[in-house]
Design a protein around this motif. Structure first.
Motif, short mmCIF file in Angstrom:
data_model
loop_
_atom_site.label_atom_id
_atom_site.label_comp_id
_atom_site.label_asym_id
_atom_site.label_seq_id
_atom_site.Cartn_x
_atom_site.Cartn_y
_atom_site.Cartn_z
N LEU A 81 0.82 -1.21 0.00
CA LEU A 81 0.00 0.00 0.00
C LEU A 81 0.86 1.26 0.00
O LEU A 81 0.38 2.34 -0.36
N ALA A 111 -6.16 3.77 -0.28
CA ALA A 111 -4.98 3.06 0.22
C ALA A 111 -4.52 3.64 1.55
O ALA A 111 -4.15 2.90 2.47
N LYS A 135 -6.97 2.53 4.23
CA LYS A 135 -6.77 1.11 4.54
C LYS A 135 -5.52 0.92 5.38
O LYS A 135 -5.50 0.12 6.33
N SER A 192 1.14 3.61 -3.07
CA SER A 192 -0.07 4.20 -3.63
C SER A 192 -0.38 5.53 -2.94
O SER A 192 -0.23 5.66 -1.72
#
Length: 283
Positions: free
Chosen positions: A132, A140, A143, A135
């Motif tokens: 992640l 992202a 998250k 990104s």
């Protein structure tokens, strides 16, 4: 003073040559490696970390890194400096208390967390953040924040469990209980990783830097079980798993879990689970 991080900080490198980082004051974080072995030093003590475990480091600890092998991938996750205390505060207090005192009595003590963890879930969670990290999307980032929050909550539960277990020790000083617990838990983690090894009490006690009888007493005070009984429990549970999920023969299972005698294994298995291994496998 420990470094102040205004956001979570994740670093992961693929090293092709030895690497050393001199001793410095650390923030709160998690140290692991995605491959190879890494030696992390906390307050002068050496911790060997491989691709399955991880090491939690407390703020203010003196951290050094020494990687002698090639093709290692050290991975370091340091938490937002305010985040760790706010999460702890929210777990300890209800909504009414949080509204009255949103910051709490900071900073909190995370001393009991500073040790090796052989939890594949923790290791996999940190590694999942690497994908992640490249990104820039808001999804992202969200998250990653949720993943880190859940990870730290799980670690805090470990901290609370460790503190509760440490209170079983009869030592009067809190610092003494903490030191004994850290040493004994280090040996316990070694037993979990090497449950099938042919090691005696003296060898296990040496991991905790204690003589065998003192280690035995401290282990029993904390966990209400002897190191030998704990190792047998690990072996029998592993045998149960292998019987349930593989086609290995009894002799092969005995070899995997560290039993020399199939007869002794069968007796202990029946005593623990109520059925001999053959009947358990047949349902």
């Amino acid at each position: 003073m420990p470094p102040v991080y205004s956001d979570h900080f994740l670093l992961s490198e693929n090293l092709q040559q030895p690497y050393e980082c001199p001793e410095h004051t650390s923030g709160i974080g998690i140290l692991l490696t995605r491959k190879g072995n890494c030696n992390y030093y906390l307050n002068g003590l050496k911790y060997e970390v491989n691709h399955t475990n991880l090491l939690f480091v407390n703020r203010g600890s003196q951290l050094a890194i020494k990687i002698t092998g090639k093709d290692a991938a050290p991975t370091l996750l340091f938490f937002h400096s305010k985040f760790v205390d706010l999460v702890q505060h929210s777990l300890l207090n209800g909504n009414e208390k949080l509204l009255e005192d949103p910051a709490g009595e900071l900073p909190y003590d995370f001393s009991y967390l500073e040790r090796i963890y052989n939890h594949p879930h923790f290791h996999e969670t940190v590694c999942s953040l690497i994908t992640l990290g490249s990104s820039c999307s808001s999804f992202a980032s969200l998250k990653a924040d949720i993943t880190i929050r859940n990870l730290f909550e799980d670690l805090l539960k470990e901290n609370q469990d460790s503190y509760r277990l440490s209170q079983n020790l009869q030592a009067t000083k809190a610092a003494t209980r903490l030191e004994i617990f850290k040493r004994v838990s280090l040996a316990k983690e070694w037993i979990e990783q090497n449950y099938n090894a042919d090691s005696n009490l003296e060898e296990i006690a040496s991991i905790a830097a204690m003589n065998s009888q003192h280690f035995l007493r401290m282990f029993k005070q904390i966990y209400h079980i002897t190191p030998h009984q704990y190792r047998m429990e690990l072996r029998l549970n592993k045998a149960k798993q292998l019987l349930d999920s593989t086609g290995l023969t009894m002799a092969e299972i005995c070899q995997v879990i560290g039993f020399e005698s199939a007869f002794s294994f069968s007796l202990l298995f029946k005593k623990r689970f109520g059925l001999p291994p053959s009947q358990f496998r047949n349902g």
